[in-house]
Design a protein around this motif. Structure first.
Motif, short mmCIF file in Angstrom:
data_model
loop_
_atom_site.label_atom_id
_atom_site.label_comp_id
_atom_site.label_asym_id
_atom_site.label_seq_id
_atom_site.Cartn_x
_atom_site.Cartn_y
_atom_site.Cartn_z
N HIS A 45 -9.89 11.05 7.53
CA HIS A 45 -11.00 10.16 7.18
C HIS A 45 -10.52 8.78 6.80
O HIS A 45 -11.29 7.99 6.30
N GLY A 46 -9.27 8.48 6.98
CA GLY A 46 -8.71 7.18 6.60
C GLY A 46 -8.19 7.21 5.18
O GLY A 46 -8.68 7.95 4.33
N TYR A 47 -7.18 6.43 4.93
CA TYR A 47 -6.63 6.25 3.59
C TYR A 47 -6.83 4.81 3.19
O TYR A 47 -6.60 3.90 4.00
N SER A 48 -7.22 4.58 1.96
CA SER A 48 -7.40 3.21 1.48
C SER A 48 -6.05 2.50 1.46
O SER A 48 -4.99 3.13 1.32
N VAL A 91 -2.40 4.09 -0.01
CA VAL A 91 -1.11 4.10 0.69
C VAL A 91 -0.08 3.35 -0.14
O VAL A 91 1.06 3.79 -0.28
N ASP A 92 -0.48 2.22 -0.71
CA ASP A 92 0.43 1.45 -1.55
C ASP A 92 0.88 2.26 -2.76
O ASP A 92 2.06 2.24 -3.13
N GLU A 93 -0.03 3.00 -3.37
CA GLU A 93 0.32 3.84 -4.52
C GLU A 93 1.28 4.95 -4.11
O GLU A 93 2.20 5.29 -4.86
N ARG A 110 4.87 5.69 -5.74
CA ARG A 110 5.25 6.99 -6.30
C ARG A 110 6.52 7.56 -5.66
O ARG A 110 7.25 8.31 -6.28
N CYS A 111 6.78 7.20 -4.42
CA CYS A 111 7.99 7.66 -3.74
C CYS A 111 9.23 6.89 -4.20
O CYS A 111 10.36 7.35 -4.00
N SER A 112 9.04 5.74 -4.79
CA SER A 112 10.17 4.84 -5.09
C SER A 112 11.20 5.46 -6.03
O SER A 112 12.38 5.17 -5.90
N ALA A 154 8.69 1.56 2.87
CA ALA A 154 7.95 0.36 2.49
C ALA A 154 7.76 -0.59 3.67
O ALA A 154 6.70 -1.22 3.81
N ALA A 155 8.75 -0.68 4.54
CA ALA A 155 8.64 -1.58 5.70
C ALA A 155 7.47 -1.19 6.60
O ALA A 155 6.81 -2.06 7.19
N VAL A 156 7.19 0.09 6.69
CA VAL A 156 6.08 0.56 7.52
C VAL A 156 4.78 0.59 6.72
O VAL A 156 3.75 0.10 7.19
N MET A 157 4.81 1.14 5.53
CA MET A 157 3.58 1.41 4.81
C MET A 157 3.08 0.25 3.96
O MET A 157 2.00 0.32 3.39
#
Length: 99
Positions: A12-15, A19-21, A25-27, A39-42
């Motif tokens: 349904h799509g991601y805001s 995606v930024d959050e 959280r992965c950092s 980060a380069a992609v997202m």
């Protein structure tokens, strides 16, 4: 507005903010190299459609699936869905499209 991601990356799509959050959280989980790839992609800097080559998609997919093992369920599910779509695109040797 938000992202629609090819190869089953979204239902349904991601805001944009979601995606930024996820990237944030992965950092603390990923190596610096993996974090840069993700980060380069997202975090493309705009909401314009773009494509990612299969090699880069594989790197991002692998990193997201690794991070998913350490994230809370809601974020882990998102990381898995996006990561698996990246790997499907890479396995098919197709561009991974974000629009």
């Amino acid at each position: 507005m938000g992202w629609y991601i090819s190869h089953g990356g979204t239902r349904h799509g991601y805001s944009y903010s979601g995606v930024d959050e996820l990237v944030h959280r992965c950092s603390g989980i990923l190596t610096r190299s993996d974090q840069r790839d993700v980060a380069a992609v997202m975090r493309p800097g705009s909401g314009d459609p773009f494509e990612v080559g299969p090699k880069q998609a594989r790197k991002v997919g692998d990193a997201l699936l690794l991070a998913a093992g350490y994230l809370p369920k809601e974020w882990a599910d998102m990381a898995k869905q996006i990561g698996q779509s990246a790997l499907r695109a890479a396995s098919a040797n197709q561009p991974w499209a974000w629009s």
